[in-house]
Design an enzyme around this catalytic site. Structure first.
Site, mmCIF file in Angstrom:
data_model
loop_
_atom_site.group_PDB
_atom_site.id
_atom_site.type_symbol
_atom_site.label_atom_id
_atom_site.label_comp_id
_atom_site.label_asym_id
_atom_site.label_seq_id
_atom_site.Cartn_x
_atom_site.Cartn_y
_atom_site.Cartn_z
ATOM 1 N N GLY A 20 41.815 26.766 41.074
ATOM 2 C CA GLY A 20 41.487 27.499 42.264
ATOM 3 C C GLY A 20 41.963 29.001 42.532
ATOM 4 N N LEU A 21 41.377 29.681 41.334
ATOM 5 C CA LEU A 21 41.774 31.150 41.275
ATOM 6 C C LEU A 21 40.806 32.034 41.745
ATOM 7 C CD1 LEU A 21 42.664 30.876 37.348
ATOM 8 C CD2 LEU A 21 44.253 30.902 39.182
ATOM 9 N N PRO A 23 38.950 33.209 45.137
ATOM 10 C CA PRO A 23 38.820 33.406 46.493
ATOM 11 C C PRO A 23 37.273 33.499 46.866
ATOM 12 C CG PRO A 23 40.698 34.640 46.323
ATOM 13 C CD PRO A 23 40.132 34.301 44.801
ATOM 14 N N ALA A 27 33.549 26.330 45.479
ATOM 15 C CA ALA A 27 33.619 25.162 44.477
ATOM 16 C C ALA A 27 35.141 25.447 43.827
ATOM 17 C CB ALA A 27 32.596 25.012 43.467
ATOM 18 N N ASN A 110 29.058 36.635 33.490
ATOM 19 C CA ASN A 110 29.871 37.806 33.812
ATOM 20 C C ASN A 110 30.447 38.539 32.356
ATOM 21 O OD1 ASN A 110 30.876 35.407 35.845
ATOM 22 N ND2 ASN A 110 29.780 37.309 36.599
ATOM 23 N N ARG A 138 40.386 36.633 35.531
ATOM 24 C CA ARG A 138 38.839 37.437 34.907
ATOM 25 C C ARG A 138 39.105 38.720 34.377
ATOM 26 N NH1 ARG A 138 33.496 34.622 36.002
ATOM 27 N NH2 ARG A 138 33.737 35.128 33.769
ATOM 28 N N GLU A 174 31.156 43.129 37.821
ATOM 29 C CA GLU A 174 30.897 41.598 37.343
ATOM 30 C C GLU A 174 29.583 41.362 36.526
ATOM 31 O OE1 GLU A 174 32.884 38.783 38.889
ATOM 32 O OE2 GLU A 174 34.239 40.622 39.383
ATOM 33 N N HIS A 245 28.707 36.028 43.634
ATOM 34 C CA HIS A 245 27.856 36.879 42.713
ATOM 35 C C HIS A 245 26.435 36.637 43.459
ATOM 36 C CE1 HIS A 245 30.628 36.000 39.282
ATOM 37 N NE2 HIS A 245 31.049 37.379 39.688
ATOM 38 N N ASP A 247 23.866 35.952 41.460
ATOM 39 C CA ASP A 247 23.061 35.122 41.022
ATOM 40 C C ASP A 247 23.367 33.666 41.732
ATOM 41 O OD1 ASP A 247 25.484 34.078 40.042
ATOM 42 O OD2 ASP A 247 24.847 34.680 37.692
ATOM 43 N N ASN A 359 33.513 24.798 39.380
ATOM 44 C CA ASN A 359 34.296 25.759 39.096
ATOM 45 C C ASN A 359 33.489 27.015 39.703
ATOM 46 O OD1 ASN A 359 37.104 26.026 38.908
ATOM 47 N ND2 ASN A 359 36.866 26.078 36.611
ATOM 48 N N CYS A 365 25.178 30.912 35.080
ATOM 49 C CA CYS A 365 26.677 31.507 34.892
ATOM 50 C C CYS A 365 26.931 31.564 33.526
ATOM 51 C CB CYS A 365 27.621 30.943 35.845
ATOM 52 S SG CYS A 365 27.347 30.915 37.546
HETATM 53 O O1 SUG Z 1 34.374 34.004 38.626
HETATM 54 N N1 SUG Z 1 35.042 30.729 38.573
HETATM 55 C C1 SUG Z 1 34.147 31.627 38.127
HETATM 56 C C2 SUG Z 1 32.715 31.504 38.193
HETATM 57 C C3 SUG Z 1 31.612 32.368 37.467
HETATM 58 C C4 SUG Z 1 30.300 31.935 37.945
HETATM 59 N N2 SUG Z 1 29.494 33.144 37.489
HETATM 60 C C5 SUG Z 1 28.486 33.398 38.025
HETATM 61 N N3 SUG Z 1 28.067 33.260 39.187
HETATM 62 N N4 SUG Z 1 27.703 34.084 37.158
HETATM 63 C C6 SUG Z 1 34.319 32.761 39.201
HETATM 64 O O2 SUG Z 1 34.695 32.765 40.215
HETATM 65 C C7 SUG Z 1 37.109 29.472 38.733
HETATM 66 C C8 SUG Z 1 38.417 29.392 37.787
HETATM 67 C C9 SUG Z 1 39.184 28.576 38.653
HETATM 68 O O3 SUG Z 1 39.475 28.493 39.657
HETATM 69 O O4 SUG Z 1 40.149 27.889 37.817
HETATM 70 C C10 SUG Z 1 36.461 30.807 38.370
HETATM 71 O O5 SUG Z 1 36.640 31.444 37.736
#
Ligand code: SUG
Length: 443
Positions: A20-21, A23, A27, A110, A138, A174, A245, A247, A359, A365
């Site tokens: 849940g890292l 915001p 998902a 990313n 990230r 990003e 994002h 995308d 996630n 992605c």
């Molecule tokens: O950056 N999820 C990634 C998902 C990245 C998707 N990338 C693109 N849309 N291109 C993010 O939010 C969740 C990790 C966690 O909650 O454990 C996470 O980092």
């Protein structure tokens, strides 16, 4: 000049988890605390890579990063043995410990922004790793990402891998998740649509972070000497609805831009700017209305977080969606009508990347697109190219080294640290990356 579009996917790491890292990534928030299955995750990612390679597109692997990131925890003052530093961090600073354990480098869209040689001032392919400063977990990625990209794209006559932009909020970047390239053919000069969420010098008051600044997009384009640049503002409504994002609501390839009607703050102006920048082709806009597909369904189904590819020998494009698209009646209806139409998207296929999807990471992605001429492709580091043999070896490797269940408590387990290092040691041997690719191998 003829060129092909290759994909480099992030190999999903052994600490894949739901912490849940992020915001604004719905998902990620929804699945926080659930047990993950890293083995299923990596196998799903490998299967997708194999599918693309079998369909005839060059496919490469980007290795997972060293996690837990002990060097990061040491910068925060955790000392003693690696196991002790990890244990103490989980006790005293669990949010930092969770960030240090995230397998987030798997989302290669990313990893970087890429400018193909047809669009760059010096005729090389340019890469800027994304600093990803908006999210703590990230922000730890870019140095190792640079190392991976340098390993893969190592020919100085053809490839230029830059440092990330400075890691400051003004230059929040990003990567390719906010970049779409349109063109008549991959090797022809293109339109580089760069979508930003906020202006670095204006207050941002949205409910969720806007992860890309206009100034970061401009700086990346400037340092790559990119031509055909069009800057567009991501819609505030889309960000508020969970579009972290661009995308998530937009994908494009060749002459076609496929997007939700809430993708851009000013759709008409964005279309007009793309038309004005397009050389030798008339852009086709395939726009899906909120009436046909409410934003919430676009986000949960990830219809747009699909790979839009032209397969060898085919004229029309294929859309490779996650199975979640098929399971959402509205998104599925849109996909069906695309395939039934005479438009530029002729076919829809589905892949299972459910572990990543939970996630917020769909098929798009997981991959970084890189347009390469024949000479540029020949110069890419071959041991990292997916083929039947590497697919088999990596499947066995994952079976040997990955757990099939991981909870938050497991991330603090020092045994996991040992396991992940052993997995990465054997991976560097498989991919012929030498004995000092990861920080832990250098100490
Ligand atoms: O950056 N999820 C990634 C998902 C990245 C998707 N990338 C693109 N849309 N291109 C993010 O939010 C969740 C990790 C966690 O909650 O454990 C996470 O980092």
């Amino acid at each position: 000049m003829t060129a092909v579009e290759a994909n480099a996917d992030g190999l999903i790491g052994p600490t894949h988890s739901y912490a849940g890292l992020s915001p604004g990534n719905l998902a990620s928030g929804r699945n926080k605390g659930d047990a993950s299955n890293p083995r299923a995750a990596v196998l799903q990612g490998l299967q997708k890579m194999k599918r693309l390679a079998d369909l005839g597109l060059p496919q490469f692997v980007l290795p997972p990063h060293e996690r837990p990131d002990i060097p990061f925890l040491r910068t925060l003052g955790f000392t003693g043995s690696d196991a002790r530093a990890l244990e103490q961090a989980w006790k005293d600073a669990p949010a930092f410990a969770a960030a240090a354990c995230s397998a987030s480098p798997m989302w290669a869209a990313n990893a970087a922004t890429v400018t193909p040689s047809a669009d760059s001032a010096d005729g090389r392919v340019h890469f800027t790793p994304a600093n990803l400063v908006t999210n703590l977990h990230r922000s730890l990625e870019h140095a190792q990402t640079k190392r991976s990209l340098q390993a893969l794209f190592q020919h100085p006559d053809h490839h230029a891998v830059h440092d990330a932009l400075p890691s400051v909020a003004h230059l929040a970047d990003e990567g390719a998740a906010n970049h779409v390239r349109l063109c008549a053919d991959h090797g022809e000069p293109g339109v580089n649509l760069l979508v930003w969420g906020r202006d670095a010098f204006q207050a941002w008051d949205g409910p969720f972070p806007a992860r890309q600044t206009r100034q970061a997009s401009e700086a990346v384009a400037r340092r790559h000497g990119a031509s055909g640049v069009v800057l567009a503002q991501q819609s505030r409504a889309a960000i508020a609805g969970g579009t972290f994002h661009n995308d998530v609501v937009c994908v494009g390839a060749l002459d076609t831009l496929f997007h939700h009607d809430l993708a851009f703050e000013d759709t008409a102006a964005t279309h007009a700017a793309i038309r004005a920048a397009a050389q030798g082709f008339e852009p086709i806009f395939v726009q899906v209305s909120s009436a046909d597909l409410p934003l919430a369904d676009a986000i949960s189904s990830y219809l747009f977080n699909s790979m839009l590819v032209r397969l060898p020998g085919e004229d029309r494009l294929t859309l490779i969606c996650p199975v979640e698209t098929q399971e959402n009646p509205r998104a599925h209806a849109v996909a069906q009508s695309l395939a039934a139409s005479n438009g530029s998207i002729g076919r829809v296929e589905y892949v299972d990347v459910r572990q990543s999807m939970r996630n917020g990471g769909g098929p798009a992605c997981l991959r970084l697109r890189v347009v390469l001429t024949e000479a540029e492709l020949d110069a890419v580091y071959d041991p990292m190219r997916m083929n039947d043999e590497l697919f088999g070896v990596l499947n066995d490797w994952a079976g040997e080294h990955y757990r099939d269940r991981l909870t938050a408590a497991d991330l603090a387990d020092p045994a996991l640290l040992v396991e992940t290092r052993s997995a990465l040691d054997s991976l560097t041997a498989i991919l012929d990356l030498g004995g000092s690719f990861y920080p832990f191998q250098r100490t």
